[in-house]
Design an enzyme around this catalytic site. Structure first.
Site, PDB file in Angstrom:
ATOM      1  N   LYS A  74       0.843  -1.225   0.000  1.00 25.49           N
ATOM      2  CA  LYS A  74       0.000   0.000   0.000  1.00 25.49           C
ATOM      3  C   LYS A  74       0.868   1.261   0.000  1.00 25.49           C
ATOM      4  O   LYS A  74       0.691   2.145  -0.836  1.00 25.49           O
ATOM      5  CB  LYS A  74      -0.927  -0.022   1.206  1.00 25.49           C
ATOM      6  N   THR A  75       1.839   1.327   0.899  1.00 24.82           N
ATOM      7  CA  THR A  75       2.731   2.504   0.956  1.00 24.82           C
ATOM      8  C   THR A  75       3.516   2.630  -0.344  1.00 24.82           C
ATOM      9  O   THR A  75       3.681   3.722  -0.884  1.00 24.82           O
ATOM     10  CB  THR A  75       3.697   2.367   2.149  1.00 24.82           C
ATOM     11  N   ASP A 119      -1.478   6.869   6.048  1.00 20.69           N
ATOM     12  CA  ASP A 119      -1.447   5.437   6.355  1.00 20.69           C
ATOM     13  C   ASP A 119      -2.363   5.182   7.558  1.00 20.69           C
ATOM     14  O   ASP A 119      -2.608   6.087   8.374  1.00 20.69           O
ATOM     15  CB  ASP A 119       0.003   5.023   6.677  1.00 20.69           C
ATOM     16  N   THR A 168      -5.636  -1.303   6.866  1.00 26.35           N
ATOM     17  CA  THR A 168      -5.715  -2.764   6.970  1.00 26.35           C
ATOM     18  C   THR A 168      -7.098  -3.176   7.493  1.00 26.35           C
ATOM     19  O   THR A 168      -7.390  -4.344   7.623  1.00 26.35           O
ATOM     20  CB  THR A 168      -4.651  -3.271   7.981  1.00 26.35           C
ATOM     21  N   ARG A 227       6.778  -8.032   2.020  1.00 28.95           N
ATOM     22  CA  ARG A 227       7.652  -7.527   3.099  1.00 28.95           C
ATOM     23  C   ARG A 227       8.359  -8.693   3.789  1.00 28.95           C
ATOM     24  O   ARG A 227       9.561  -8.647   4.037  1.00 28.95           O
ATOM     25  CB  ARG A 227       6.833  -6.749   4.123  1.00 28.95           C
TER      26      ARG A 227
HETATM   27  N1  LIG Z   1       4.291  -5.547  -5.530  1.00 26.32           N
HETATM   28  C1  LIG Z   1       5.522  -5.457  -4.970  1.00 26.32           C
HETATM   29  N2  LIG Z   1       6.632  -5.721  -5.706  1.00 26.32           N
HETATM   30  C2  LIG Z   1       7.857  -5.690  -5.130  1.00 26.32           C
HETATM   31  N3  LIG Z   1       8.095  -5.396  -3.826  1.00 26.32           N
HETATM   32  C3  LIG Z   1       7.009  -5.106  -3.064  1.00 26.32           C
HETATM   33  C4  LIG Z   1       5.680  -5.119  -3.589  1.00 26.32           C
HETATM   34  N4  LIG Z   1       4.821  -4.784  -2.592  1.00 26.32           N
HETATM   35  C5  LIG Z   1       5.575  -4.572  -1.491  1.00 26.32           C
HETATM   36  N5  LIG Z   1       6.880  -4.772  -1.777  1.00 26.32           N
HETATM   37  C6  LIG Z   1       8.006  -4.703  -0.827  1.00 26.32           C
HETATM   38  O1  LIG Z   1       7.458  -4.914   0.486  1.00 26.32           O
HETATM   39  C7  LIG Z   1       7.793  -3.799   1.326  1.00 26.32           C
HETATM   40  C8  LIG Z   1       6.574  -3.438   2.162  1.00 26.32           C
HETATM   41  O2  LIG Z   1       5.582  -2.871   1.317  1.00 26.32           O
HETATM   42  P1  LIG Z   1       4.700  -1.656   1.834  1.00 26.32           P
HETATM   43  O3  LIG Z   1       5.422  -0.893   2.892  1.00 26.32           O
HETATM   44  O4  LIG Z   1       4.219  -0.902   0.636  1.00 26.32           O
HETATM   45  O5  LIG Z   1       3.485  -2.447   2.502  1.00 26.32           O
HETATM   46  P2  LIG Z   1       2.182  -1.854   3.175  1.00 26.32           P
HETATM   47  O6  LIG Z   1       1.021  -2.571   2.588  1.00 26.32           O
HETATM   48  O7  LIG Z   1       2.184  -0.369   3.129  1.00 26.32           O
HETATM   49  O8  LIG Z   1       2.382  -2.336   4.667  1.00 26.32           O
HETATM   50  P3  LIG Z   1       1.718  -1.696   5.973  1.00 26.32           P
HETATM   51  O9  LIG Z   1       0.235  -1.927   5.870  1.00 26.32           O
HETATM   52  O10 LIG Z   1       2.342  -2.457   7.100  1.00 26.32           O
HETATM   53  O11 LIG Z   1       2.083  -0.232   5.973  1.00 26.32           O
HETATM   54  C9  LIG Z   1       8.207  -2.678   0.391  1.00 26.32           C
HETATM   55  O12 LIG Z   1       9.278  -1.956   0.944  1.00 26.32           O
HETATM   56  C10 LIG Z   1       8.683  -3.372  -0.854  1.00 26.32           C
HETATM   57  O13 LIG Z   1      10.088  -3.553  -0.809  1.00 26.32           O
END
Ligand SMILES: Nc1ncnc2c1ncn2[C@@H]1O[C@H](COP(=O)(O)OP(=O)(O)OP(=O)(O)O)[C@@H](O)[C@H]1O
Length: 349
Positions: A74-75, A119, A168, A227
């Site tokens: 998401k981030t 977020d 989430t 992640r």
């Molecule tokens: N589709 C993707 N392709 C490659 N790497 C990814 C992908 N999605 C996430 N990642 C990797 O996973 C890590 C975590 O992703 P991200 O921080 O965007 O998750 P999030 O959904 O925002 O988590 P949270 O809900 O805990 O904030 C990123 O730093 C990235 O390196």
């Protein structure tokens, strides 16, 4: 050394500089464009359309809500929205916005076209949420001045912006807020082939020469979550660094055993929960609070982090009478039940 790889015309990936590779936190591995973003093809297509239409009309893209479990991107997507629309990104979070004034200060400081990422938007204060409704719809907020009978509201025009919210727990968002997002993306867990791509990409950035079988093994144990995949890859890298004779697959097996990640991707807490249900409650049913106390964790952690994974891989079911272990759980933990069918069977009739 790992070969260069490009993702559908995206920049060729080369190992990060040694210093950065050693400190490769999430940020260094984070995809910077939709082309680099692995999987979630439907969401990527929807986002690409939304961003391109906005660019053609030279306007700010619609507000976007990104929903899904932790670690799914998401981030990363919020950053990509800003990058692909060539606009500055401002980052905040629901817990940081505990008063309408916090939000007013944030919104009034935005420059035209800026992307505002909030977020955990479901954790924002209600008073701020209500202010957001007008801001999202009319790029305007009403500032209350004074108290009681003498209070007056002063309208304040805002620069047009794009709000990207991440959550989430989308069910916790009030409908008036949810309805004001032009697009809601639901991120799903990744399948093993997508996770192998995530891992292959990360291994290139980390300058790791690791074979496909080793990547496949990690992909099968990272709970469908990029992640976690990247985190396990870094642990395997550490293990290979220290035991430099160990090959890819051996390093994976040894490292993941050391870090308590089993063949299904269960970690220490997952196993503690399952072992309590199986051994202390004879497979269940057992209530959430009883389970949380038994493993010494918050009920919220059990319910939102541990259980969704155990349910998804078929080790646990949630019934009105409580959590029940499945037949697969008994088999995975190698515990034979004496004769009687598992409660799981009787639960399902
Ligand atoms: N589709 C993707 N392709 C490659 N790497 C990814 C992908 N999605 C996430 N990642 C990797 O996973 C890590 C975590 O992703 P991200 O921080 O965007 O998750 P999030 O959904 O925002 O988590 P949270 O809900 O805990 O904030 C990123 O730093 C990235 O390196």
């Amino acid at each position: 050394m790992s070969e260069d790889v490009s993702f559908a015309g995206e920049p060729v990936l080369r190992p990060l500089p040694e210093s950065e590779a050693e400190l490769a936190f999430e940020g260094a591995l984070r995809p910077r464009s939709l082309g680099e973003f692995v999987g979630q093809s439907k969401v990527r297509g929807q986002l690409q359309l939304l961003l391109r239409a906005a660019a053609i009309q030279n306007r700010t893209p619609d507000h976007i809500l990104l929903a899904g479990p932790p670690g799914l991107g998401k981030t990363t997507l919020a950053m990509i929205v800003a990058h692909e629309s060539d606009r500055p990104l401002r980052m905040s979070s629901g817990p940081a916005i505990q008063h309408a004034g916090d939000l007013a200060a944030l919104l009034s400081s935005l420059t035209p076209g800026e992307v505002l990422f909030i977020d955990e938007i479901h954790r924002m204060a209600r008073s701020a949420e209500e202010m957001l409704y007008l801001a999202m719809e009319d790029f305007r907020i009403d500032i209350m001045v004074g108290k009681g009978a003498g209070a007056t509201s002063i309208p304040l025009d805002l620069a047009p912006f794009t709000l990207v919210g991440a959550t989430t727990r989308s069910g916790l968002l009030p409908n008036p807020l949810r309805d004001r997002f032009g697009f809601t993306a639901h991120l799903e867990f990744y399948d093993e082939s997508e996770l192998e791509q995530v891992l292959h990409r990360a291994s290139l950035l980390l300058g790791l020469d690791i074979d496909g079988r080793a990547l496949a093994e990690i992909a099968g144990r990272c709970r469908g979550t990029p992640r976690i995949a990247n985190r396990l890859l870094r642990r395997v890298r550490d293990y290979s660094l220290v035991h430099d004779r160990v090959s890819g697959l051996d390093a994976v097996h040894a490292a993941l055993e050391l870090y308590d990640v089993d063949a299904l991707g269960l970690d220490r807490l997952d196993r503690a929960v399952m072992e309590i249900i199986l051994n202390r409650f004879d497979g269940g049913p057992v209530g959430l609070s009883t389970l949380a106390v038994s493993v010494g964790e918050e009920a919220e952690t059990i319910e939102s982090v541990v259980e969704p994974f155990l349910v998804r891989i078929g080790l646990l079911i949630r019934t009105p009478r409580g959590r029940v272990a499945t037949k697969r759980a008994w088999e995975h933990f190698g515990i034979a039940r004496a004769g009687a069918e598992t409660l799981f069977d009787s639960e399902l009739g």
